[in-house]
Write a protein that holds these residues in place. Structure first.
Motif, mmCIF file in Angstrom:
data_model
loop_
_atom_site.group_PDB
_atom_site.id
_atom_site.type_symbol
_atom_site.label_atom_id
_atom_site.label_comp_id
_atom_site.label_asym_id
_atom_site.label_seq_id
_atom_site.Cartn_x
_atom_site.Cartn_y
_atom_site.Cartn_z
ATOM 1 N N UNK A 61 -77.618 97.197 68.796
ATOM 2 C CA UNK A 61 -76.861 97.624 69.974
ATOM 3 C C UNK A 61 -77.796 98.099 71.088
ATOM 4 N N UNK A 62 -78.790 98.878 70.719
ATOM 5 C CA UNK A 62 -79.731 99.377 71.723
ATOM 6 C C UNK A 62 -80.484 98.219 72.386
ATOM 7 N N UNK A 63 -80.890 97.254 71.591
ATOM 8 C CA UNK A 63 -81.626 96.111 72.135
ATOM 9 C C UNK A 63 -80.739 95.269 73.060
ATOM 10 N N UNK A 64 -79.518 95.000 72.627
ATOM 11 C CA UNK A 64 -78.586 94.209 73.434
ATOM 12 C C UNK A 64 -78.300 94.921 74.753
ATOM 13 N N UNK A 65 -78.033 96.208 74.704
ATOM 14 C CA UNK A 65 -77.749 96.980 75.920
ATOM 15 C C UNK A 65 -78.922 96.913 76.889
ATOM 16 N N UNK A 66 -80.125 97.084 76.372
ATOM 17 C CA UNK A 66 -81.313 97.041 77.232
ATOM 18 C C UNK A 66 -81.488 95.666 77.858
ATOM 19 N N UNK A 67 -81.319 94.616 77.067
ATOM 20 C CA UNK A 67 -81.499 93.258 77.586
ATOM 21 C C UNK A 67 -80.453 92.917 78.647
ATOM 22 N N UNK A 68 -79.207 93.266 78.394
ATOM 23 C CA UNK A 68 -78.161 92.960 79.375
ATOM 24 C C UNK A 68 -78.340 93.784 80.649
ATOM 25 N N UNK A 69 -78.810 95.023 80.521
ATOM 26 C CA UNK A 69 -79.078 95.832 81.719
ATOM 27 C C UNK A 69 -80.191 95.211 82.554
ATOM 28 N N UNK A 70 -81.221 94.706 81.888
ATOM 29 C CA UNK A 70 -82.351 94.095 82.610
ATOM 30 C C UNK A 70 -81.932 92.834 83.361
ATOM 31 N N UNK A 71 -80.870 92.199 82.937
ATOM 32 C CA UNK A 71 -80.454 90.935 83.547
ATOM 33 C C UNK A 71 -79.257 91.075 84.497
ATOM 34 N N UNK A 72 -78.923 92.299 84.887
ATOM 35 C CA UNK A 72 -77.782 92.479 85.800
ATOM 36 C C UNK A 72 -78.055 91.885 87.177
ATOM 37 N N UNK A 73 -79.301 91.827 87.594
ATOM 38 C CA UNK A 73 -79.643 91.308 88.917
ATOM 39 C C UNK A 73 -80.290 89.928 88.851
ATOM 40 N N UNK A 74 -80.197 89.284 87.710
ATOM 41 C CA UNK A 74 -80.830 87.970 87.539
ATOM 42 C C UNK A 74 -80.074 86.899 88.325
ATOM 43 N N UNK A 75 -80.787 85.829 88.653
ATOM 44 C CA UNK A 75 -80.182 84.705 89.374
ATOM 45 C C UNK A 75 -79.267 83.922 88.423
ATOM 46 N N UNK A 76 -78.230 83.292 88.965
ATOM 47 C CA UNK A 76 -77.282 82.549 88.119
ATOM 48 C C UNK A 76 -77.949 81.497 87.228
ATOM 49 N N UNK A 77 -78.952 80.794 87.750
ATOM 50 C CA UNK A 77 -79.614 79.777 86.921
ATOM 51 C C UNK A 77 -80.382 80.401 85.758
ATOM 52 N N UNK A 78 -80.852 81.627 85.913
ATOM 53 C CA UNK A 78 -81.514 82.330 84.815
ATOM 54 C C UNK A 78 -80.493 82.845 83.799
ATOM 55 N N UNK A 79 -79.343 83.232 84.309
ATOM 56 C CA UNK A 79 -78.306 83.776 83.426
ATOM 57 C C UNK A 79 -77.753 82.738 82.465
ATOM 58 N N UNK A 80 -77.691 81.489 82.893
ATOM 59 C CA UNK A 80 -77.160 80.450 82.007
ATOM 60 C C UNK A 80 -77.983 80.363 80.722
ATOM 61 N N UNK A 81 -79.306 80.330 80.852
ATOM 62 C CA UNK A 81 -80.178 80.297 79.675
ATOM 63 C C UNK A 81 -80.074 81.573 78.854
ATOM 64 N N UNK A 82 -80.001 82.694 79.554
ATOM 65 C CA UNK A 82 -79.870 84.000 78.908
ATOM 66 C C UNK A 82 -78.589 84.048 78.071
#
Length: 131
Positions: free
Chosen positions: A32-53
């Motif tokens: 849970x801690x890892x998932x929360x951290x990863x999703x927080x880091x990607x809140x400002x990511x570009x849409x093309x980066x989010x698809x892979x994420x």
């Protein structure tokens, strides 16, 4: 909220639910801690980066759910555990105690119809375990 944001929140919640359902307490906390951290880091990511994420996290979710379901079936004694290597002999396996699916003793005789039904049941069990 954008469709990407909705997709991300849905995936995030599903991962946390899978952790709660299938992981031991210590692993759940770490996951849970890892998932929360990863999703927080990607809140400002570009849409093309989010698809892979999202694609990679979806693969992870599928993996956790599949392994968790298999473990539940093994724990409920509905299927055999996966074969494990023992010693140097690769053909030797360790099996868990079974409930359903016990081996039938050699002195039991089946007619052709019963054999066919058992074969169909075996195939269905194997196919459902793969899903």
């Amino acid at each position: 909220m954008s469709s990407t944001g909705i997709k991300g929140m849905s995936l995030y919640r599903n991962i946390l639910r899978a952790h709660a359902r299938y992981l031991p307490h210590e692993m759940k906390q770490l996951g849970d801690a890892y998932v929360k951290a990863e999703f927080r880091l990607h809140t400002k990511a570009k849409p093309e980066q989010l698809e892979g994420f999202f694609a990679e996290w979806n693969k992870y979710l599928i993996h956790v759910e599949r392994i968790g379901r298999e473990k539940q079936l093994v724990d409920a004694a509905l299927i055999d555990s996966a074969p494990q290597q023992h010693g140097s002999n690769s053909n030797q396996t360790i099996k868990r105690k079974k409930g359903f699916g016990r081996d039938v003793s050699a002195d039991v005789a089946f007619n052709d119809e019963q054999k066919e039904q058992l074969q169909k049941l075996r195939e269905e069990a194997i196919n459902s375990a793969k899903k």
